[in-house]
Design a protein around this motif. Structure first.
Motif, mmCIF file in Angstrom:
data_model
loop_
_atom_site.group_PDB
_atom_site.id
_atom_site.type_symbol
_atom_site.label_atom_id
_atom_site.label_comp_id
_atom_site.label_asym_id
_atom_site.label_seq_id
_atom_site.Cartn_x
_atom_site.Cartn_y
_atom_site.Cartn_z
ATOM 1 N N LEU A 1 0.825 -1.207 0.000
ATOM 2 C CA LEU A 1 0.000 0.000 0.000
ATOM 3 C C LEU A 1 0.860 1.258 0.000
ATOM 4 C CD1 LEU A 1 -2.751 -1.054 2.588
ATOM 5 C CD2 LEU A 1 -2.943 -0.999 0.099
ATOM 6 N N ALA A 2 1.952 1.232 0.761
ATOM 7 C CA ALA A 2 2.854 2.388 0.791
ATOM 8 C C ALA A 2 3.520 2.594 -0.560
ATOM 9 C CB ALA A 2 3.893 2.198 1.887
ATOM 10 N N ALA A 3 3.995 1.514 -1.168
ATOM 11 C CA ALA A 3 4.626 1.631 -2.483
ATOM 12 C C ALA A 3 3.642 2.134 -3.529
ATOM 13 C CB ALA A 3 5.205 0.276 -2.900
ATOM 14 N N LEU A 4 2.424 1.599 -3.480
ATOM 15 C CA LEU A 4 1.403 2.021 -4.445
ATOM 16 C C LEU A 4 1.008 3.474 -4.219
ATOM 17 C CD1 LEU A 4 -0.293 0.945 -6.773
ATOM 18 C CD2 LEU A 4 -2.062 0.346 -5.116
ATOM 19 N N ALA A 5 0.949 3.911 -2.964
ATOM 20 C CA ALA A 5 0.600 5.301 -2.669
ATOM 21 C C ALA A 5 1.624 6.253 -3.262
ATOM 22 C CB ALA A 5 0.497 5.501 -1.161
ATOM 23 N N VAL A 6 2.905 5.918 -3.152
ATOM 24 C CA VAL A 6 3.961 6.774 -3.716
ATOM 25 C C VAL A 6 3.849 6.819 -5.236
ATOM 26 C CG1 VAL A 6 6.448 7.070 -3.976
ATOM 27 C CG2 VAL A 6 5.501 6.381 -1.767
ATOM 28 N N LEU A 7 3.633 5.662 -5.855
ATOM 29 C CA LEU A 7 3.534 5.611 -7.314
ATOM 30 C C LEU A 7 2.340 6.412 -7.823
ATOM 31 C CD1 LEU A 7 4.353 1.844 -7.998
ATOM 32 C CD2 LEU A 7 5.823 3.814 -8.474
ATOM 33 N N ILE A 8 1.177 6.214 -7.225
ATOM 34 C CA ILE A 8 -0.023 6.910 -7.682
ATOM 35 C C ILE A 8 0.100 8.407 -7.415
ATOM 36 C CG2 ILE A 8 -2.506 7.140 -7.351
ATOM 37 C CD1 ILE A 8 -1.603 4.695 -8.918
ATOM 38 N N PHE A 9 0.624 8.786 -6.264
ATOM 39 C CA PHE A 9 0.813 10.205 -5.962
ATOM 40 C C PHE A 9 1.693 10.857 -7.028
ATOM 41 C CE2 PHE A 9 2.671 13.911 -4.037
ATOM 42 C CZ PHE A 9 1.666 14.429 -3.238
ATOM 43 N N THR A 10 2.771 10.180 -7.397
ATOM 44 C CA THR A 10 3.679 10.731 -8.400
ATOM 45 C C THR A 10 3.017 10.792 -9.773
ATOM 46 O OG1 THR A 10 5.551 9.819 -7.174
ATOM 47 C CG2 THR A 10 5.962 10.501 -9.441
ATOM 48 N N PHE A 11 2.304 9.725 -10.163
ATOM 49 C CA PHE A 11 1.637 9.696 -11.470
ATOM 50 C C PHE A 11 0.639 10.841 -11.603
ATOM 51 C CE2 PHE A 11 2.160 4.794 -11.775
ATOM 52 C CZ PHE A 11 3.495 4.974 -12.071
ATOM 53 N N ILE A 12 -0.224 10.996 -10.614
ATOM 54 C CA ILE A 12 -1.305 11.971 -10.705
ATOM 55 C C ILE A 12 -0.773 13.386 -10.551
ATOM 56 C CG2 ILE A 12 -3.542 12.644 -9.773
ATOM 57 C CD1 ILE A 12 -3.408 9.906 -11.173
ATOM 58 N N TRP A 13 0.148 13.595 -9.632
ATOM 59 C CA TRP A 13 0.684 14.944 -9.431
ATOM 60 C C TRP A 13 1.390 15.445 -10.687
ATOM 61 C CZ3 TRP A 13 0.279 18.105 -5.088
ATOM 62 C CH2 TRP A 13 1.036 19.286 -5.137
ATOM 63 N N ASN A 14 2.107 14.575 -11.382
ATOM 64 C CA ASN A 14 2.889 14.972 -12.554
ATOM 65 C C ASN A 14 2.089 14.937 -13.851
ATOM 66 O OD1 ASN A 14 5.179 15.359 -10.979
ATOM 67 N ND2 ASN A 14 5.908 13.272 -11.287
ATOM 68 N N ASP A 15 0.833 14.555 -13.800
ATOM 69 C CA ASP A 15 0.031 14.482 -15.016
ATOM 70 C C ASP A 15 -0.144 15.873 -15.630
ATOM 71 O OD1 ASP A 15 -1.995 13.241 -16.903
ATOM 72 O OD2 ASP A 15 -3.222 14.748 -15.880
ATOM 73 N N PHE A 16 0.103 15.961 -16.916
ATOM 74 C CA PHE A 16 -0.071 17.227 -17.643
ATOM 75 C C PHE A 16 -1.111 17.102 -18.744
ATOM 76 C CE2 PHE A 16 1.098 19.982 -21.245
ATOM 77 C CZ PHE A 16 0.976 21.229 -20.635
ATOM 78 N N PHE A 17 -1.100 15.956 -19.430
ATOM 79 C CA PHE A 17 -1.967 15.784 -20.596
ATOM 80 C C PHE A 17 -3.434 15.948 -20.220
ATOM 81 C CE2 PHE A 17 -4.474 13.176 -23.491
ATOM 82 C CZ PHE A 17 -4.047 13.638 -24.718
ATOM 83 N N TRP A 18 -3.914 15.144 -19.255
ATOM 84 C CA TRP A 18 -5.328 15.205 -18.903
ATOM 85 C C TRP A 18 -5.671 16.471 -18.142
ATOM 86 C CZ3 TRP A 18 -8.223 12.399 -21.683
ATOM 87 C CH2 TRP A 18 -7.798 11.151 -22.131
ATOM 88 N N ALA A 19 -4.700 17.064 -17.468
ATOM 89 C CA ALA A 19 -4.950 18.339 -16.806
ATOM 90 C C ALA A 19 -5.284 19.427 -17.816
ATOM 91 C CB ALA A 19 -3.734 18.737 -15.977
ATOM 92 N N VAL A 20 -4.652 19.368 -18.987
ATOM 93 C CA VAL A 20 -4.928 20.351 -20.038
ATOM 94 C C VAL A 20 -6.217 20.021 -20.777
ATOM 95 C CG1 VAL A 20 -4.054 21.308 -22.207
ATOM 96 C CG2 VAL A 20 -2.495 20.930 -20.310
ATOM 97 N N VAL A 21 -6.477 18.713 -20.975
ATOM 98 C CA VAL A 21 -7.646 18.297 -21.750
ATOM 99 C C VAL A 21 -8.943 18.522 -20.974
ATOM 100 C CG1 VAL A 21 -8.796 16.309 -22.792
ATOM 101 C CG2 VAL A 21 -6.348 16.648 -23.133
ATOM 102 N N LEU A 22 -8.941 18.233 -19.680
ATOM 103 C CA LEU A 22 -10.179 18.201 -18.908
ATOM 104 C C LEU A 22 -10.392 19.416 -18.017
ATOM 105 C CD1 LEU A 22 -10.261 14.431 -17.844
ATOM 106 C CD2 LEU A 22 -11.323 15.514 -19.825
ATOM 107 N N THR A 23 -9.454 20.320 -17.949
ATOM 108 C CA THR A 23 -9.620 21.502 -17.100
ATOM 109 C C THR A 23 -9.133 22.741 -17.835
ATOM 110 O OG1 THR A 23 -7.443 21.243 -16.056
ATOM 111 C CG2 THR A 23 -9.330 20.195 -14.980
ATOM 112 N N GLN A 24 -9.621 23.875 -17.394
ATOM 113 C CA GLN A 24 -9.128 25.154 -17.894
ATOM 114 C C GLN A 24 -9.460 26.218 -16.853
ATOM 115 O OE1 GLN A 24 -11.130 26.075 -21.555
ATOM 116 N NE2 GLN A 24 -13.168 26.138 -20.641
ATOM 117 N N GLY A 25 -8.494 27.057 -16.582
ATOM 118 C CA GLY A 25 -8.735 28.113 -15.609
ATOM 119 C C GLY A 25 -8.244 27.758 -14.225
ATOM 120 N N VAL A 26 -8.067 28.769 -13.419
ATOM 121 C CA VAL A 26 -7.461 28.608 -12.102
ATOM 122 C C VAL A 26 -8.366 27.865 -11.130
ATOM 123 C CG1 VAL A 26 -8.370 30.791 -11.215
ATOM 124 C CG2 VAL A 26 -6.221 29.889 -10.306
#
Length: 282
Positions: free
Chosen positions: A202-227
């Motif tokens: 669970l700890a290893a998976l938490a670190v991996l998922i936290f890193t994946f989602i925090w560093n996501d750029f593609f879907w952040a641009v596609v699905l959101t806009q604005g502050v």
């Protein structure tokens, strides 16, 4: 079959290894070093073309002050936290239960259900851009934090299930059988027997998922806009002006955005390494 330990090689090769190792390390870290140097340069260095030279003056406090107090970076950081933490919790909860079901129970469609979870990881996410965007628009979730959270949970649960199912299958099945003999309910077996043994995973998976989602750029641009809903990875682009980019502010913002996943890794380093290496040796 295995590489020869460096201590058993010739003196010439040991010297070459000691010389090349720091050089390769510097080359690997060069992009990060460049961003760190850019973050302390004044804006004038970029207008005069002094990209790679020594900073004409150190403007670290001015640049980082503008990032924190004269921009929407704190709001972007909060958006990233509101997106990443619920996603991480949701993925861990769902994958723990699905991994338990697929790893413990034996039924005919077990392998096919498992393949369905895994198959989603092989679909190129670029081809899903338009359908996912249209779906969020139809459901009223476009440009919202809950919409991005639900999307990430849906797409990350497949990988998390693969991770947890394989980990649970490596646990001693005798523990499950002993609990069943004692008449323990299945949900209590999961909660009191299996879940405590899954802490490293669970700890290893938490670190991996936290890193994946925090560093996501593609879907952040596609699905959101604005502050109001964009995470920090997409919010850094707000430092781009109409005719030029504020490289010093973008670099400072990038350093700030990179700190949470780095801190997360060092805080969970012991459990992360234990989760990845558990079962590697008998």
């Amino acid at each position: 079959m295995f590489p020869t330990p460096i201590e058993k090689t010739s003196p010439a090769w040991q010297t070459t290894y000691k010389v090349m190792l720091p050089i390769m390390l510097i080359l690997w870290l060069l992009p990060l070093i460049a961003v760190a140097v850019f973050s302390v340069k004044p804006d004038a260095d970029f207008t005069t073309g002094n990209y790679w030279g020594f900073p004409s003056s150190f403007e670290m406090f001015a640049n980082y002050g503008k990032v924190f107090f004269e921009s929407d970076m704190p709001r972007y950081m909060m958006n990233s936290i509101l997106i990443t933490v619920p996603t991480m919790i949701g993925c861990i909860i769902l994958s723990s239960m699905t991994g338990f079901a697929l790893g413990i129970y034996k039924f005919k469609a077990n392998i096919w259900v498992f393949f369905m979870f895994v198959a989603g990881n092989f679909v190129p996410f670029q081809i899903l851009m338009v359908p996912v965007r249209d779906l969020t628009l139809d459901m009223g979730l476009y440009n919202t934090i809950p919409g991005l959270v639900l999307f990430h949970i849906a797409f990350q649960t497949g990988f998390c299930t693969l991770f947890m199912r394989n980990f649970i299958r490596a646990l001693p099945f005798e523990l499950i059988e002993a609990a069943r003999v004692e008449g323990v309910a299945e949900w209590r077996i999961f909660w009191f027997v299996v879940l405590p043994l899954m802490k490293p995973a669970l700890a290893a998976l938490a670190v991996l998922i936290f890193t994946f989602i925090w560093n996501d750029f593609f879907w952040a641009v596609v699905l959101t806009q604005g502050v109001e809903s964009q995470p920090v990875t997409a919010g850094i682009t707000s430092f781009n002006a109409q005719f030029r980019a504020a490289y010093h502010l973008m670099s400072a913002g990038s350093i700030v955005a990179a700190l949470p996943p780095v801190a997360m890794f060092f805080l969970m380093q012991k459990h992360f390494i234990a989760g990845l290496t558990l079962g590697a040796v008998k």
